[in-house]
Design a protein around this motif. Structure first.
Motif, PDB file in Angstrom:
ATOM      1  N   ILE A 184      43.309  27.176  28.835  1.00 25.39           N
ATOM      2  CA  ILE A 184      43.367  28.464  29.511  1.00 25.39           C
ATOM      3  C   ILE A 184      42.635  29.492  28.649  1.00 25.39           C
ATOM      4  O   ILE A 184      42.680  29.432  27.427  1.00 25.39           O
ATOM      5  CB  ILE A 184      44.839  28.890  29.747  1.00 25.39           C
ATOM      6  CG1 ILE A 184      44.910  30.115  30.674  1.00 25.39           C
ATOM      7  CG2 ILE A 184      45.558  29.160  28.423  1.00 25.39           C
ATOM      8  CD1 ILE A 184      46.336  30.440  31.105  1.00 25.39           C
ATOM      9  N   GLU A 216      42.613  34.893  31.376  1.00 27.31           N
ATOM     10  CA  GLU A 216      43.517  34.396  32.417  1.00 27.31           C
ATOM     11  C   GLU A 216      44.972  34.526  31.990  1.00 27.31           C
ATOM     12  O   GLU A 216      45.835  34.893  32.793  1.00 27.31           O
ATOM     13  CB  GLU A 216      43.201  32.938  32.742  1.00 27.31           C
ATOM     14  CG  GLU A 216      44.022  32.402  33.911  1.00 27.31           C
ATOM     15  CD  GLU A 216      43.730  30.946  34.237  1.00 27.31           C
ATOM     16  OE1 GLU A 216      44.448  30.384  35.081  1.00 27.31           O
ATOM     17  OE2 GLU A 216      42.791  30.372  33.629  1.00 27.31           O
ATOM     18  N   ALA A 217      45.252  34.229  30.719  1.00 24.44           N
ATOM     19  CA  ALA A 217      46.625  34.357  30.227  1.00 24.44           C
ATOM     20  C   ALA A 217      47.091  35.808  30.292  1.00 24.44           C
ATOM     21  O   ALA A 217      48.218  36.098  30.709  1.00 24.44           O
ATOM     22  CB  ALA A 217      46.719  33.827  28.798  1.00 24.44           C
ATOM     23  N   GLN A 239      45.973  38.166  32.294  1.00 27.13           N
ATOM     24  CA  GLN A 239      46.152  38.530  33.700  1.00 27.13           C
ATOM     25  C   GLN A 239      47.501  38.059  34.235  1.00 27.13           C
ATOM     26  O   GLN A 239      48.136  38.743  35.041  1.00 27.13           O
ATOM     27  CB  GLN A 239      45.012  37.963  34.540  1.00 27.13           C
ATOM     28  CG  GLN A 239      43.679  38.652  34.306  1.00 27.13           C
ATOM     29  CD  GLN A 239      42.528  37.965  35.012  1.00 27.13           C
ATOM     30  OE1 GLN A 239      42.655  36.828  35.495  1.00 27.13           O
ATOM     31  NE2 GLN A 239      41.387  38.642  35.088  1.00 27.13           N
ATOM     32  N   HIS A 240      47.933  36.901  33.757  1.00 26.39           N
ATOM     33  CA  HIS A 240      49.242  36.395  34.174  1.00 26.39           C
ATOM     34  C   HIS A 240      50.344  37.349  33.747  1.00 26.39           C
ATOM     35  O   HIS A 240      51.226  37.701  34.533  1.00 26.39           O
ATOM     36  CB  HIS A 240      49.488  35.014  33.572  1.00 26.39           C
ATOM     37  CG  HIS A 240      50.923  34.592  33.619  1.00 26.39           C
ATOM     38  ND1 HIS A 240      51.547  34.140  34.771  1.00 26.39           N
ATOM     39  CD2 HIS A 240      51.892  34.583  32.653  1.00 26.39           C
ATOM     40  CE1 HIS A 240      52.819  33.873  34.522  1.00 26.39           C
ATOM     41  NE2 HIS A 240      53.050  34.119  33.247  1.00 26.39           N
ATOM     42  N   SER A 282      50.499  40.626  35.677  1.00 26.17           N
ATOM     43  CA  SER A 282      51.040  40.553  37.035  1.00 26.17           C
ATOM     44  C   SER A 282      52.456  39.996  37.083  1.00 26.17           C
ATOM     45  O   SER A 282      53.096  40.017  38.144  1.00 26.17           O
ATOM     46  CB  SER A 282      50.127  39.676  37.910  1.00 26.17           C
ATOM     47  OG  SER A 282      50.057  38.352  37.395  1.00 26.17           O
ATOM     48  N   ALA A 283      52.966  39.487  35.951  1.00 24.30           N
ATOM     49  CA  ALA A 283      54.301  38.866  35.930  1.00 24.30           C
ATOM     50  C   ALA A 283      55.394  39.932  35.975  1.00 24.30           C
ATOM     51  O   ALA A 283      55.175  41.098  35.636  1.00 24.30           O
ATOM     52  CB  ALA A 283      54.449  38.009  34.673  1.00 24.30           C
ATOM     53  N   GLU A 288      57.350  27.506  33.417  1.00 24.46           N
ATOM     54  CA  GLU A 288      56.207  28.370  33.724  1.00 24.46           C
ATOM     55  C   GLU A 288      54.926  27.662  33.308  1.00 24.46           C
ATOM     56  O   GLU A 288      54.680  27.425  32.139  1.00 24.46           O
ATOM     57  CB  GLU A 288      56.353  29.704  32.986  1.00 24.46           C
ATOM     58  CG  GLU A 288      55.169  30.648  33.141  1.00 24.46           C
ATOM     59  CD  GLU A 288      54.798  30.887  34.578  1.00 24.46           C
ATOM     60  OE1 GLU A 288      53.684  30.450  34.971  1.00 24.46           O
ATOM     61  OE2 GLU A 288      55.625  31.493  35.303  1.00 24.46           O
ATOM     62  N   TRP A 289      54.096  27.330  34.306  1.00 22.25           N
ATOM     63  CA  TRP A 289      52.911  26.519  34.069  1.00 22.25           C
ATOM     64  C   TRP A 289      51.941  27.208  33.117  1.00 22.25           C
ATOM     65  O   TRP A 289      51.308  26.557  32.273  1.00 22.25           O
ATOM     66  CB  TRP A 289      52.230  26.221  35.397  1.00 22.25           C
ATOM     67  CG  TRP A 289      50.993  25.385  35.341  1.00 22.25           C
ATOM     68  CD1 TRP A 289      49.796  25.641  35.908  1.00 22.25           C
ATOM     69  CD2 TRP A 289      50.830  24.115  34.677  1.00 22.25           C
ATOM     70  NE1 TRP A 289      48.881  24.642  35.660  1.00 22.25           N
ATOM     71  CE2 TRP A 289      49.502  23.688  34.898  1.00 22.25           C
ATOM     72  CE3 TRP A 289      51.672  23.307  33.918  1.00 22.25           C
ATOM     73  CZ2 TRP A 289      48.998  22.483  34.389  1.00 22.25           C
ATOM     74  CZ3 TRP A 289      51.162  22.109  33.406  1.00 22.25           C
ATOM     75  CH2 TRP A 289      49.858  21.718  33.645  1.00 22.25           C
ATOM     76  N   VAL A 290      51.797  28.524  33.203  1.00 25.00           N
ATOM     77  CA  VAL A 290      50.880  29.237  32.317  1.00 25.00           C
ATOM     78  C   VAL A 290      51.334  29.120  30.866  1.00 25.00           C
ATOM     79  O   VAL A 290      50.515  28.923  29.965  1.00 25.00           O
ATOM     80  CB  VAL A 290      50.759  30.721  32.731  1.00 25.00           C
ATOM     81  CG1 VAL A 290      49.986  31.518  31.678  1.00 25.00           C
ATOM     82  CG2 VAL A 290      50.056  30.838  34.076  1.00 25.00           C
ATOM     83  N   HIS A 291      52.640  29.222  30.612  1.00 29.25           N
ATOM     84  CA  HIS A 291      53.152  29.080  29.245  1.00 29.25           C
ATOM     85  C   HIS A 291      52.786  27.710  28.678  1.00 29.25           C
ATOM     86  O   HIS A 291      52.384  27.582  27.515  1.00 29.25           O
ATOM     87  CB  HIS A 291      54.670  29.254  29.226  1.00 29.25           C
ATOM     88  CG  HIS A 291      55.115  30.652  29.506  1.00 29.25           C
ATOM     89  ND1 HIS A 291      56.376  31.114  29.185  1.00 29.25           N
ATOM     90  CD2 HIS A 291      54.473  31.709  30.072  1.00 29.25           C
ATOM     91  CE1 HIS A 291      56.489  32.371  29.546  1.00 29.25           C
ATOM     92  NE2 HIS A 291      55.344  32.755  30.096  1.00 29.25           N
TER      93      HIS A 291
END
Length: 239
Positions: A1, A5-6, A8-9, A12-13, A67-70
């Motif tokens: 990632i 992108e991280a 931006q997550h 918006s979280a 959490e997929w991003v984590h």
């Protein structure tokens, strides 16, 4: 990632719980208030307050296995540090080799980090931005070898993050943030600059885990008292 992108997550979280911790008023004694007035620190400009609040809220955001991003951030950190093109299991001894306590990739080694601390997940957003540079900044430059075990990467990473966040909270970085009209970019660069300083100290003084506390004190002093000087050293190194 990618870092973008991280970030931006997190932008918006739903971070209301973390933001609540940031907004909670801290008790200040009379002496602390007096010293603050005498120091007359530079204040962060109003248009940067929202970005500051986001940065502090991210520092209170807990690592979430669901959490997929984590999880992607964890995988990216592993791949960048080991220079591996492959992913790794969520649990296993490979996390211990990078300096985590246990096999989960979430807890630093015990007894080395002052309380309160920012847990290891707290520095993931910052470190992801500079991980492409860390192989040059860290001692020995052999992150995938056994030599990595002699360098307490996670201990230092957590503590450098703590120091940088404290510097932001104490208005030590306001002048630089105001000059650049950004907060998170300054935090990222200062994190990398502190690691560069650590690498120099570690090599020059043959650092070990036992004297890591000495290096942390020096880093904290440099980060809070001379952040611009640290950033200039990073700029010179990268150029």
């Amino acid at each position: 990632i990618s870092f973008t992108e991280a970030l931006q997550h997190f932008q918006s979280a739903e971070l209301s719980r973390s933001r609540g911790k940031v907004r909670a008023p801290r008790r200040r004694g009379v002496l602390a208030a007096l010293l603050r007035c005498l120091r007359r620190p530079h204040r962060l400009q109003p248009q940067l307050r929202e970005e500051q609040e986001l940065a502090l809220a991210m520092a209170h955001c807990a690592l979430d296995d669901s959490e997929w991003v984590h999880m992607r951030i964890l995988q990216t950190i592993y791949q960048q540090l080991t220079r591996s093109k492959l992913g790794c299991p969520r649990y296993g001894a490979h996390w211990e080799e990078l300096g985590f306590q246990g096999r989960r990739g979430s807890n630093p080694l015990p007894g080395e980090i002052p309380r309160p601390i920012l847990k290891i997940h707290s520095n993931l957003p910052w470190s992801n931005c500079v991980l492409s540079q860390l192989p040059q900044l860290l001692p020995a430059g052999e992150l995938g070898s056994r030599k990595m075990r002699n360098f307490p990467f996670c201990i230092m990473s957590v503590n450098i993050t703590r120091i940088v966040i404290q510097a932001l909270q104490e208005e030590r970085l306001s002048r630089e943030c105001n000059r650049r009209q950004q907060v998170i970019g300054v935090l990222n660069d200062l994190y990398a600059a502190a690691f560069l300083r650590l690498s120099c100290l570690w090599k020059q003084q043959h650092g070990t885990v036992t004297n890591a506390g000495f290096f942390l004190k020096e880093l904290e002093l440099s980060t809070k008292k001379k952040p611009r000087q640290l950033l200039k050293c990073l700029e010179a190194y990268l150029s």
